[in-house]
Structures are given as structure tokens and as C-alpha cells.
Motif scaffolding. Sequence first.
Motif, short mmCIF file in Angstrom:
data_model
loop_
_atom_site.label_atom_id
_atom_site.label_comp_id
_atom_site.label_asym_id
_atom_site.label_seq_id
_atom_site.Cartn_x
_atom_site.Cartn_y
_atom_site.Cartn_z
N TYR A 22 8.36 -0.21 -18.62
CA TYR A 22 7.97 1.20 -18.51
C TYR A 22 8.60 1.84 -17.27
CZ TYR A 22 4.65 -0.58 -21.88
OH TYR A 22 4.09 -1.20 -22.98
N ILE A 23 8.76 1.03 -16.21
CA ILE A 23 9.42 1.56 -15.01
C ILE A 23 10.86 1.93 -15.34
CG2 ILE A 23 10.23 0.96 -12.69
CD1 ILE A 23 7.77 -0.84 -12.41
N LYS A 24 11.55 1.05 -16.08
CA LYS A 24 12.94 1.31 -16.42
C LYS A 24 13.08 2.47 -17.40
CE LYS A 24 17.11 -1.00 -18.16
NZ LYS A 24 17.67 -2.29 -18.66
N THR B 233 -7.62 10.48 -8.14
CA THR B 233 -7.03 10.86 -6.85
C THR B 233 -6.86 9.67 -5.93
OG1 THR B 233 -7.81 13.15 -6.99
CG2 THR B 233 -7.29 12.29 -4.80
N PRO B 234 -7.90 8.85 -5.68
CA PRO B 234 -7.69 7.69 -4.81
C PRO B 234 -6.78 6.62 -5.42
CG PRO B 234 -9.92 7.70 -5.70
CD PRO B 234 -9.32 9.01 -6.06
N ILE B 235 -6.79 6.51 -6.75
CA ILE B 235 -5.88 5.56 -7.39
C ILE B 235 -4.43 5.97 -7.14
CG2 ILE B 235 -5.06 4.67 -9.61
CD1 ILE B 235 -7.94 4.83 -10.62
N ASN B 236 -4.15 7.25 -7.35
CA ASN B 236 -2.78 7.74 -7.15
C ASN B 236 -2.36 7.75 -5.69
OD1 ASN B 236 -2.33 8.17 -9.89
ND2 ASN B 236 -3.19 10.24 -9.83
N SER B 237 -3.33 7.88 -4.78
CA SER B 237 -2.99 7.92 -3.35
C SER B 237 -2.36 6.62 -2.88
CB SER B 237 -4.24 8.24 -2.53
OG SER B 237 -5.17 7.17 -2.58
N LYS B 238 -2.72 5.51 -3.54
CA LYS B 238 -2.13 4.22 -3.16
C LYS B 238 -0.63 4.21 -3.44
CE LYS B 238 -6.45 1.77 -4.15
NZ LYS B 238 -7.13 0.74 -4.98
N PHE B 239 -0.26 4.84 -4.55
CA PHE B 239 1.16 4.88 -4.89
C PHE B 239 1.90 5.89 -4.01
CE2 PHE B 239 -1.07 3.24 -8.54
CZ PHE B 239 -0.30 2.16 -8.90
N GLN B 240 1.21 6.90 -3.57
CA GLN B 240 1.82 7.85 -2.64
C GLN B 240 2.12 7.16 -1.32
OE1 GLN B 240 2.77 10.93 -3.43
NE2 GLN B 240 3.68 11.16 -1.39
N ASP B 241 1.21 6.28 -0.88
CA ASP B 241 1.44 5.52 0.36
C ASP B 241 2.66 4.62 0.22
OD1 ASP B 241 -0.76 6.67 1.53
OD2 ASP B 241 -2.12 5.00 1.11
N ILE B 242 2.77 3.97 -0.94
CA ILE B 242 3.93 3.09 -1.17
C ILE B 242 5.21 3.91 -1.19
CG2 ILE B 242 5.01 1.49 -2.80
CD1 ILE B 242 2.17 0.77 -3.75
N ASN C 203 7.23 2.19 1.49
CA ASN C 203 8.09 1.19 0.85
C ASN C 203 8.52 1.66 -0.54
OD1 ASN C 203 5.69 -0.54 2.40
ND2 ASN C 203 7.78 -1.28 2.83
N PRO C 204 9.30 2.72 -0.65
CA PRO C 204 9.62 3.29 -1.97
C PRO C 204 10.30 2.30 -2.91
CG PRO C 204 11.04 4.20 -0.26
CD PRO C 204 9.97 3.46 0.45
N GLU C 205 11.02 1.33 -2.37
CA GLU C 205 11.71 0.38 -3.24
C GLU C 205 10.72 -0.47 -4.05
OE1 GLU C 205 10.75 -1.70 0.56
OE2 GLU C 205 11.56 0.28 0.00
N LYS C 206 9.49 -0.60 -3.54
CA LYS C 206 8.48 -1.41 -4.22
C LYS C 206 8.02 -0.77 -5.54
CE LYS C 206 8.07 -4.66 -1.07
NZ LYS C 206 8.52 -6.04 -1.36
N LEU C 207 8.23 0.53 -5.67
CA LEU C 207 7.77 1.21 -6.87
C LEU C 207 8.59 0.85 -8.11
CD1 LEU C 207 6.93 4.79 -5.54
CD2 LEU C 207 5.34 2.97 -6.17
N THR C 208 9.69 0.16 -7.91
CA THR C 208 10.49 -0.30 -9.05
C THR C 208 10.35 -1.81 -9.28
OG1 THR C 208 12.43 -0.60 -7.63
CG2 THR C 208 12.18 1.53 -8.74
N ASP C 209 9.45 -2.42 -8.53
CA ASP C 209 9.23 -3.87 -8.63
C ASP C 209 7.90 -4.12 -9.34
OD1 ASP C 209 8.80 -6.58 -8.30
OD2 ASP C 209 9.48 -6.63 -6.23
N LYS D 125 2.07 -5.40 -9.61
CA LYS D 125 0.97 -6.03 -10.33
C LYS D 125 0.20 -6.99 -9.44
CE LYS D 125 0.07 -8.50 -14.65
NZ LYS D 125 0.66 -9.01 -15.90
N GLU D 126 0.90 -7.65 -8.55
CA GLU D 126 0.25 -8.63 -7.67
C GLU D 126 -0.45 -7.98 -6.49
OE1 GLU D 126 3.41 -11.19 -6.55
OE2 GLU D 126 3.35 -12.39 -8.40
N ASN D 127 -0.04 -6.78 -6.10
CA ASN D 127 -0.52 -6.22 -4.84
C ASN D 127 -1.26 -4.89 -4.95
OD1 ASN D 127 0.78 -7.96 -2.49
ND2 ASN D 127 2.32 -7.76 -4.12
N VAL D 128 -1.21 -4.25 -6.10
CA VAL D 128 -1.81 -2.91 -6.22
C VAL D 128 -2.85 -2.92 -7.34
CG1 VAL D 128 -1.37 -0.46 -6.56
CG2 VAL D 128 0.37 -1.89 -5.46
N SER D 129 -4.00 -2.37 -7.05
CA SER D 129 -5.07 -2.32 -8.04
C SER D 129 -4.73 -1.35 -9.18
CB SER D 129 -6.38 -1.90 -7.39
OG SER D 129 -6.26 -0.65 -6.75
N PHE D 130 -5.35 -1.55 -10.31
CA PHE D 130 -5.21 -0.73 -11.51
C PHE D 130 -3.82 -0.83 -12.16
CE2 PHE D 130 -8.74 1.20 -9.24
CZ PHE D 130 -9.69 1.32 -10.25
#
Length: 633
Positions: free
Chosen positions: A23-25, A84-93, A97-103, A108-113
Motif C-alpha cells: 500500500y505504501i508503494k 487526531t492522536p493516531i495521525n500525530s504519531k505519523f506527523q512526528d515521524i 525520520n521521514p524515511e521511516k514512512l516508507t519502511d 509495523k514493529e514500532n508504531v501503533s495502529f
Amino acid sequence: MSDQIKHECGIAFIRLLQPLDYYIKKYGTPLYGLNKLYLMMEKQHNRGQDGAGVATIKLDSTPGTRYINRRRSNSSSPIKDIFTPINSKFQDILEKNPEKLTDGKWLKENVSFMGELLLGHLRYGTFGNNNIDYCHPHLRQNNWQTRNLVLAGNFNLTNVDELFDQLIELGQHPKEKSDTVTIIEKIGHFLDVENERLFKKFKDGGLSNEAISPLIGENLDIQHILQEASKKWDGGYVMAGMIGHGDTFVLRDPSGIRPAFYYKDDEVVLVASERPAIQTSFNVSIENIHEIEPGTALIIKKSGEVYFKRVLEAREKKACSFERIYFSRGNDKDIYQERKELGRLICPAIFEAVNYDLRRTVFSFIPNTAETAYYGMVDGVNNYLNEVKKRKILELGANPDPDKIENILSIKPNLEKIAIKDAKIRTFITSDEARDDMVAHVYDITYGTIEDDVDNLVVIDDSIVRGTTLKQSIIKILDRLSPKKIVIVSSAPQIRYPDCYGIDMAKLGDFIAFKAAVALLKDTLQENILDDVYEKCKAQEGYAAEDYQNYVKEVYKPFTPEQISEKISELLVDDSISAEVKIIFQTLEGLHAACPNHTGDWYFSGDYPTPGGNKVVSRAFINYMEGKNVRAY
């Protein structure tokens, strides 16, 4: 519906069939599943404004890491409060660490939901506190993945006491008596039994405990678990469950009372309470979205295998007609046409009510949910006027006067936006008289649309339950326009009987149709019928639910629907109203003609689709006669 009625909840379920990296790709975001879940919930927001919740499960997680995530809210904006709090975690990343958003593996190992299984729920509290503990999904937790259960549903059961007692007989000690706790513990019990059966089978085969756990997950018989758990359920329901290792199910009641739609392709399996939520969120065609059949479970194994299994023998389908009249969003293709047809079919009664004087009749609607029925009513008026114009033109003969033709063609219905609902008016005034005066101003009117004491005013509503808002507000504000006659039109038939399958209509004494029938019995010196019905209902106490009959029908039997409508008009109009007021209702025949595939009409007919319905209506009448202002289930 001008009266505030709370009703069915809504579910949204997504099973991602591909790895997260897929889905990321393809879609450029790791939030594909969460974003779609959010959309499906927002597109069903009409089904629950008291609370919401989401839960996700990650497949093949490492022991010692959290794989079930849940968040619930009972705030005034619960969906926003959850995401809102769920999405805020991805905003922090994204910021750090933007490169992590494609990993996908790291996420899956480090972020909830970040799970492949996503379940959302929207709650309308039909009764009980608006405590966050009442919000779904509910969890039944255990250290063994295959014993963890996440459950959310759209349901009400009529026999919670009986089911609760069965849990006690099993040796359980439930923390509270509610249908939600009862159901999750009932399913959980047979999930435990199935786990124990498989464990013994594989243990006897010489396998280690560690080797047995995944085999249990592969071999869980979800169909059997649900068959055992649901044997005694009486009610309307759609149950969505996720088991910790990755199996999921959605079960629909055997009468098809509550709605459930699904869609499947190579990427996702989806379930929602309303079809347009899937259509809009995933841009799929209506032809590819189907209903889960009554009494059937949609089962998705951890492997991604999808199949349907018969859990309960299907009864005659009695899908809720109120879904079509009011509850579901009107942008469903079929519902839109059905609501228009409800408005069109009631036109003959409207014409009679205004003595066919359409030149001096203004048509409108209240509240906004009645707008679609209004369009159908307008179609009906136009169809009638077209016949009138055709006849008048033919009467002009072979060489008609063009001016007369022009005059005939100018005949058209008078359509106006009469009533406007203001923002919710709140008052801290404690006196009833002062509060009623504030309530009377919930709606405002468009002045100058009616000619004083000359025009009739026809206003269509989708349904009339208690009549409280009509009496305290709507009729009073419409009367300020000084019409000669006010005709209130309900696109639904008279609501005569309580619901017990998920709608907040549980007390007979609340219904204006019931009050009218009782008043007519008194007017015609037939009050003995109330006592006779009471004795018959009392005599049934202690019967098995299957042996109950709906004797409350006898309260209405002496009168025609028109007589009851006339009495309703009397009850809702006081001396302060200057205009003549008439209230007319859709017929049962009209309802069935407009909504042929949704014949669940127990609110109007008293024909309940389950044995528990007759038991509930009997108890509701006993409560009324004994002066008990409590629910019947």
C-alpha cells in the motif's frame, strides 16, 4: 424525524490482504488502511454521535510487542478525537525520520495502529449512560493470541436476562448485565472451548505447546463457535469480531433486521452498515457490493481466505424499514428512490386534505431528513397537475386560444422553504413553561411565503413518533404564517409499537398514536379493552417467548387509521393555534410498495420478526398500565 430518536449504531471493517509495503508503494502512504477506516466512519457519522471507537490487530507480531491497539471516545467529536492522536504519531515521524514512512516492517514493529485488521464503530446510545465504557470495540484479553477477542456491533437483544443466566450456569461471573458484555463473554466462552479442544488434539499428537499455538489459529472452527454462542440470541444484530491471531468474522441476524454490506477484491475485504460508505470511500461500483445474507457469517481466516458459512437458519427476511425511511443516509441509490416514492404515494391523501385546491396550497418539508420524500411529493403533485393541464387543453377544442393555453401551462405547484432549523437552543431555565417557550423557537420560518387565511400549507416529515416537537414547536411556528389550513404529512405510517432491536422507542406511552388510541377508547366508552389486554398480557408472564402473542393490537382494532390520525391532530393542537390542522400518515400498503425488500414493519404493524418482540410489547403494555416509566427490555 422532528422528534429526537436515537437508533442503530454503525460498523466499519477493513481487512488488508496485502503486506503494508504494497500500500505504501501503490498509494504513497502507510496510512492507507487508517485513512479508509476514517472515511468509512465519517460517511456513517449519522449512525452514531454519542461515541466511537477503533481497534486494529497486527498479524505475525513478535512476542512481547503490542499487537492489539484500541482507542475510544465519547467526546462531542469522537471520530476526530480518535484519529487526531493516531495521525500525530505519523506527523512526528514525518518531521524527525521521514524515511521511516516508507519502511512497512519498521512501522509495523514500532508504531501503533499499523495493523492489517481494522475495526471501527459508531455509537448511538439507545439507553444506558454515555460512559466511554459503553463504546465499542470491546476487548476480551488473554495471553494466548487465539483467545483474544475484539468485538463491535450494531445490535440489541430482547433476552439479555436469559443469556446472562446462562453465563452464570457456565460458571462465569460477568462484570455487568448488558447485551454487549453478555455477547462477548458468550462468544469468548466457546472460543475458549474450541481452543481447549484443539490444544488437547494436538497435545495428544505429541506436539509442544509452542508448536501447537499456530496450529490452533489455523484450525479454529469459527462457524462452530458462532453457532454455539448464538443459539439463544433473540434480536437484531450485526456482530463484527477479530481474534488476536488474525481470524475475523461478521455475523448477521437470521431475520436480516440490521444491515451489513461487504466488498472484496485482491487488496481488501470491507464491511459497513451502509453501502455508500464503501462506494464513496473506495470508489467501487454498486454492482460489486453485496449484503451478508441473514443468519450467515462472513469469515476471513488469517491466511486471507474468505468464505461464508451458515450459522443460524434464516427466517423470513424482515430488514428494518426505518433504515429506508430515516436512519440510513439518503445517498444510497435505492434508499433515495424509495424515499421519493414514499412522498409520491401519499399525494392522493394530501390532495383530499386540501380539497384539491392546489393553486392555494404551498408545499414544504421539515426537518432536512424529509427533503428526499419532499422531492417525491413534488413529483406526485406535478404528475397530477400535468393530467389536469392535459384535460384542460383538450377541453379547449380544435382551435384553442393561445392565451388560454399559456394560462393552463403556467399552473405549477407552490414550493417554498418554509422552516429553518437554528443551531441547537439550550436553556438553563428550570420551569417547564419557560423551557417550552424556548423549545418553540428551535425552528424559524420564512415570512411572506403564505397569503394570510387563504393558502393551505402542506409540510412533509419523514415520521412522527411522539409528536412532542410538533406540538411544542413546529405547529406553533407554522401557525405564525397565518395559513388557512396546516397539513402535516408523515411519509411513514403511524408508529404504534415499541422497538426492541436497536432503536430508542421502548415505551408505549411515548407514542402519539398509542395516546390517540387510548383517548378514542375513552371517548367511545371502550376503556374495558385496556383492562382486557392487560389481563391477557399478564397471563403470558412466565411463558416461553415463542408462546407470546401481541395482544396490544386489540387497542387499535376498533378504529380506522383515519380516526386515529384525526385524534392525533386533536392531541397536538391547542387553543393557541388559529389554523385548521390535519395530520396524515403513509399507509402500510404504501410503505410496502415503496420499500418492497425491507418488510420489517413491526413499529407500524406489530408483527415482530422474533419471539422476543411479542414478549417486549407485552411487557411494555404492562408497564404502561402499571404506571411504570421504564424500558420493556
